[in-house]
Design an enzyme around this catalytic site. Structure first.
Site, PDB file in Angstrom:
ATOM      1  CG  HIS A  76     -10.709  -6.026  19.689  1.00  0.00           C
ATOM      2  ND1 HIS A  76     -10.191  -7.091  18.825  1.00  0.00           N
ATOM      3  CD2 HIS A  76     -11.817  -6.164  19.629  1.00  0.00           C
ATOM      4  CE1 HIS A  76     -11.296  -7.844  18.507  1.00  0.00           C
ATOM      5  NE2 HIS A  76     -12.360  -7.336  18.979  1.00  0.00           N
ATOM      6  CE1 TYR A 206      -2.356 -10.996  17.818  1.00  0.00           C
ATOM      7  CE2 TYR A 206      -0.828 -11.744  16.390  1.00  0.00           C
ATOM      8  CZ  TYR A 206      -1.827 -10.880  16.647  1.00  0.00           C
ATOM      9  OH  TYR A 206      -2.113  -9.667  15.816  1.00  0.00           O
ATOM     10  N   PRO A 297       1.891 -10.417   8.153  1.00  0.00           N
ATOM     11  CG  PRO A 297       0.162 -11.855   7.557  1.00  0.00           C
ATOM     12  CD  PRO A 297       1.814 -11.598   7.263  1.00  0.00           C
ATOM     13  CE  LYS A 301       2.156  -2.070  13.861  1.00  0.00           C
ATOM     14  NZ  LYS A 301       0.967  -1.436  14.473  1.00  0.00           N
ATOM     15  CE1 TYR A 389      -1.008  -6.923  17.404  1.00  0.00           C
ATOM     16  CE2 TYR A 389      -3.008  -5.404  17.637  1.00  0.00           C
ATOM     17  CZ  TYR A 389      -2.574  -6.630  17.323  1.00  0.00           C
ATOM     18  OH  TYR A 389      -3.076  -7.668  16.569  1.00  0.00           O
TER      19      TYR A 389
HETATM   20  C1  LIG Z   1      -2.994 -12.323   0.539  1.00  0.00           C
HETATM   21  C2  LIG Z   1      -3.017 -11.009   1.552  1.00  0.00           C
HETATM   22  C3  LIG Z   1      -3.348 -11.185   2.838  1.00  0.00           C
HETATM   23  C4  LIG Z   1      -3.118  -9.899   3.646  1.00  0.00           C
HETATM   24  N1  LIG Z   1      -3.318  -9.898   5.021  1.00  0.00           N
HETATM   25  C5  LIG Z   1      -3.404  -9.165   5.670  1.00  0.00           C
HETATM   26  C6  LIG Z   1      -3.724  -9.026   7.261  1.00  0.00           C
HETATM   27  O1  LIG Z   1      -4.131  -9.887   7.499  1.00  0.00           O
HETATM   28  N2  LIG Z   1      -3.326  -7.981   7.901  1.00  0.00           N
HETATM   29  C7  LIG Z   1      -2.545  -6.905   7.291  1.00  0.00           C
HETATM   30  O2  LIG Z   1      -2.318  -5.944   8.115  1.00  0.00           O
HETATM   31  N3  LIG Z   1      -2.266  -6.835   6.193  1.00  0.00           N
HETATM   32  C8  LIG Z   1      -2.407  -8.067   5.263  1.00  0.00           C
HETATM   33  N4  LIG Z   1      -2.125  -7.785   3.900  1.00  0.00           N
HETATM   34  C9  LIG Z   1      -1.405  -6.655   3.539  1.00  0.00           C
HETATM   35  C10 LIG Z   1      -2.577  -5.525   3.244  1.00  0.00           C
HETATM   36  O3  LIG Z   1      -3.743  -6.045   2.623  1.00  0.00           O
HETATM   37  C11 LIG Z   1      -1.839  -4.740   2.355  1.00  0.00           C
HETATM   38  O4  LIG Z   1      -0.608  -3.910   3.070  1.00  0.00           O
HETATM   39  C12 LIG Z   1      -2.697  -3.641   1.755  1.00  0.00           C
HETATM   40  O5  LIG Z   1      -3.777  -4.198   0.869  1.00  0.00           O
HETATM   41  C13 LIG Z   1      -1.960  -2.382   1.027  1.00  0.00           C
HETATM   42  O6  LIG Z   1      -2.831  -1.773   0.345  1.00  0.00           O
HETATM   43  P1  LIG Z   1      -2.234  -1.029  -1.174  1.00  0.00           P
HETATM   44  O7  LIG Z   1      -3.161   0.041  -1.578  1.00  0.00           O
HETATM   45  O8  LIG Z   1      -0.794  -0.660  -1.013  1.00  0.00           O
HETATM   46  O9  LIG Z   1      -1.961  -2.329  -2.070  1.00  0.00           O
HETATM   47  P2  LIG Z   1      -2.967  -3.304  -2.583  1.00  0.00           P
HETATM   48  O10 LIG Z   1      -4.191  -3.525  -1.788  1.00  0.00           O
HETATM   49  O11 LIG Z   1      -2.294  -4.572  -3.284  1.00  0.00           O
HETATM   50  O12 LIG Z   1      -3.626  -2.577  -3.981  1.00  0.00           O
HETATM   51  C14 LIG Z   1      -2.838  -2.460  -5.148  1.00  0.00           C
HETATM   52  C15 LIG Z   1      -3.972  -2.224  -6.353  1.00  0.00           C
HETATM   53  O13 LIG Z   1      -3.273  -1.959  -7.436  1.00  0.00           O
HETATM   54  C16 LIG Z   1      -3.639  -2.832  -8.530  1.00  0.00           C
HETATM   55  N5  LIG Z   1      -2.767  -2.950  -9.478  1.00  0.00           N
HETATM   56  C17 LIG Z   1      -1.723  -3.807  -9.460  1.00  0.00           C
HETATM   57  N6  LIG Z   1      -0.954  -3.755 -10.838  1.00  0.00           N
HETATM   58  C18 LIG Z   1      -1.851  -2.923 -11.520  1.00  0.00           C
HETATM   59  C19 LIG Z   1      -1.399  -2.214 -12.715  1.00  0.00           C
HETATM   60  N7  LIG Z   1      -0.419  -2.423 -13.337  1.00  0.00           N
HETATM   61  N8  LIG Z   1      -2.436  -1.361 -13.206  1.00  0.00           N
HETATM   62  C20 LIG Z   1      -3.460  -1.120 -12.477  1.00  0.00           C
HETATM   63  N9  LIG Z   1      -3.613  -1.451 -11.351  1.00  0.00           N
HETATM   64  C21 LIG Z   1      -2.794  -2.491 -10.747  1.00  0.00           C
HETATM   65  C22 LIG Z   1      -4.169  -4.108  -7.947  1.00  0.00           C
HETATM   66  O14 LIG Z   1      -5.163  -4.841  -8.493  1.00  0.00           O
HETATM   67  C23 LIG Z   1      -4.610  -3.509  -6.513  1.00  0.00           C
HETATM   68  O15 LIG Z   1      -6.120  -3.503  -6.524  1.00  0.00           O
HETATM   69  C24 LIG Z   1      -2.284  -8.777   3.083  1.00  0.00           C
HETATM   70  C25 LIG Z   1      -1.795  -8.932   1.806  1.00  0.00           C
HETATM   71  C26 LIG Z   1      -2.135 -10.039   0.847  1.00  0.00           C
HETATM   72  C27 LIG Z   1      -1.612  -9.832  -0.585  1.00  0.00           C
END
Ligand SMILES: Cc1cc2nc3c(=O)[nH]c(=O)nc-3n(C[C@H](O)[C@H](O)[C@H](O)COP(=O)(O)OP(=O)(O)OC[C@H]3O[C@@H](n4cnc5c(N)ncnc54)[C@H](O)[C@@H]3O)c2cc1C
Length: 399
Positions: A76, A206, A297, A301, A389
């Protein structure tokens, strides 16, 4: 019985941060183990983000993870901003000298990474329990967990990466008093749906509507993703599918444009929060991604920050573990936090400009409209939005 083993980097969490870190370390010949408390199927199906900055796309391509993204992702070159019944286009490529964003769902990035790591013979332990980290003051911190068969493990590591999201255990394992936090909660949530219907728009819309914000985005050419601003403590049961579509039509509609409806395959309400924990490191324990910071969200980011943190961390750990050079790990937290705070400001700014204050604030509403009018009429203001963005900080990985 506890099984003892050894690895170079213990990684908690198989989200995008933990998986990409494991992948990048392997490219540098560094061993890791990833432990994850959910199942593989759950991780691959969890609906979250879907928009990649240009730098994230370039990074994934440059490390050999671009094939499916390039085939299936949707590039996009801008977004639409809608308010007071008008829809305006912002052309990112024109404003930024060619930058863009790509729609490619987080679920697909996670699938690509799991597939690549398992094909390379890596260890990802799914469905673990009782994860903990210990020995943080020693040179060999310890990662403990119970595997899905019930066997307790103790892994001696050169470093541990807490990629375990906002509710993980690693941030709270830092010594008491070390971590500071800065936080803002917003008085509204997002009700998000996934609908089996082709998107009604070529780029994201948006919309600031007097009855609340709405966003039309997408996951593929066949699947639409739509969001509605709802009260912070809203109950999803109050939103049958018909009510959701009626409200989306109301908040997104303009004359001459049609919002196509289809079966809703998933719906959920997510709270809106800004949160930063710092420093992101204690000795050989490092926090990355949502474990250290959360953004609302609106600026898309969260996923991009998670990928950026672990790119910085992979380089820093490579220097430390292969050359004994601690300069990059010493700089890790500050390097990441510069990007994190830029994204935190941008996400707060987009959120504040586009959502309706539930406490009926006429002054604030007039300021929002004035700001939106400025963004669509001033090239300087539009460029500020576009460069944030599409990604203000560059992300690099040397082959
Ligand atoms: C409901 C929701 C909707 C979102 N929508 C958007 C969006 O539309 N746009 C956007 O940019 N961002 C969005 N985000 C944010 C984005 O998805 C996150 O920033 C991204 O997932 C971060 O990745 P991460 O690997 O840091 O964390 P996560 O994806 O949260 O991964 C962390 C992992 O650690 C695991 N874990 C947790 N505790 C333990 C433990 N004690 N032992 C072992 N494993 C564990 C979890 O199960 C998970 O798989 C959203 C987040 C959420 C929660």
């Amino acid at each position: 019985m506890t099984v003892s083993s050894r690895t170079q980097v213990g990684i908690v969490g198989a989200g995008p941060a933990g998986l990409l870190l494991s992948y990048l370390l392997a490219l540098r010949g560094i061993d890791s183990i990833v432990v994850e408390n959910r199942s593989r199927a759950y991780c691959e199906a969890r609906q979250r983000a879907g928009l990649l900055e240009a730098g994230s796309v370039e990074l994934l391509r440059s490390v050999g993870l671009g094939e499916r993204m390039d085939a299936e992702g949707l590039e996009h070159g801008g977004i639409y901003l809608q308010f007071e019944g008008e829809r305006h286009h912002l052309d990112f490529r024109d404003l930024t000298g060619g930058r863009w964003v790509t729609i490619y769902a987080q679920t697909e990035i996670v699938k690509d990474l799991i597939q690549a790591r398992l094909a390379a013979g890596a260890t990802i332990e799914f469905e673990v329990s009782d994860t903990s980290v210990a020995g943080l003051d020693a040179d060999r911190p310890v990662l403990r967990y119970t595997d899905s068969a019930g066997t307790r493990h103790q892994v001696s590591c050169d470093a541990i990466a807490g990629c375990d999201g906002f509710h993980g255990v690693c941030r709270d394992s830092m010594p008491p008093g070390l971590i500071q936090t800065a936080e803002r909660e917003y008085p509204y949530s997002w009700l998000g749906i996934l609908a089996s219907v082709a998107p009604s728009t070529d780029e994201l819309i948006y919309s600031r509507h007097p009855d609340g914000f709405a966003l039309h985005t997408m996951r593929t050419r066949q699947v639409s993703r739509l969001y509605l601003q709802v009260p912070a403590d809203e109950d999803i049961d109050r939103w049958p599918d018909e009510r959701i579509w009626t409200e989306l039509q109301h908040r997104l509609g303009i004359p001459g444009w049609e919002l196509k409806e289809g079966p809703i395959s998933e719906k959920a309400i997510s709270p809106m929060r800004s949160f930063v924990a710092y420093p992101m490191r204690y000795r050989r324990l490092f926090l990355a991604g949502d474990a250290a910071h959360i953004v609302p969200p609106t600026g898309a980011k969260g996923l991009n920050l998670a990928l950026a943190d672990v790119t910085v961390l992979a380089k820093a750990l490579t220097s430390l573990l292969q050359e004994g050079d601690a300069d990059l790990v010493d700089a890790y937290s500050d390097t990441c936090l510069a990007r994190v705070w830029r994204a935190t400001h941008f996400s707060w700014w987009m959120t504040s400009m586009l959502h309706v204050d539930p406490n009926r604030d006429e002054f604030g509403a007039a300021l929002q409209i004035a700001q939106l009018r400025y963004v669509i009429s001033s090239r300087a203001a539009a460029t500020t939005l576009a460069e944030n963005y599409t990604g203000y900080f560059r992300l690099t990985w040397e082959p």
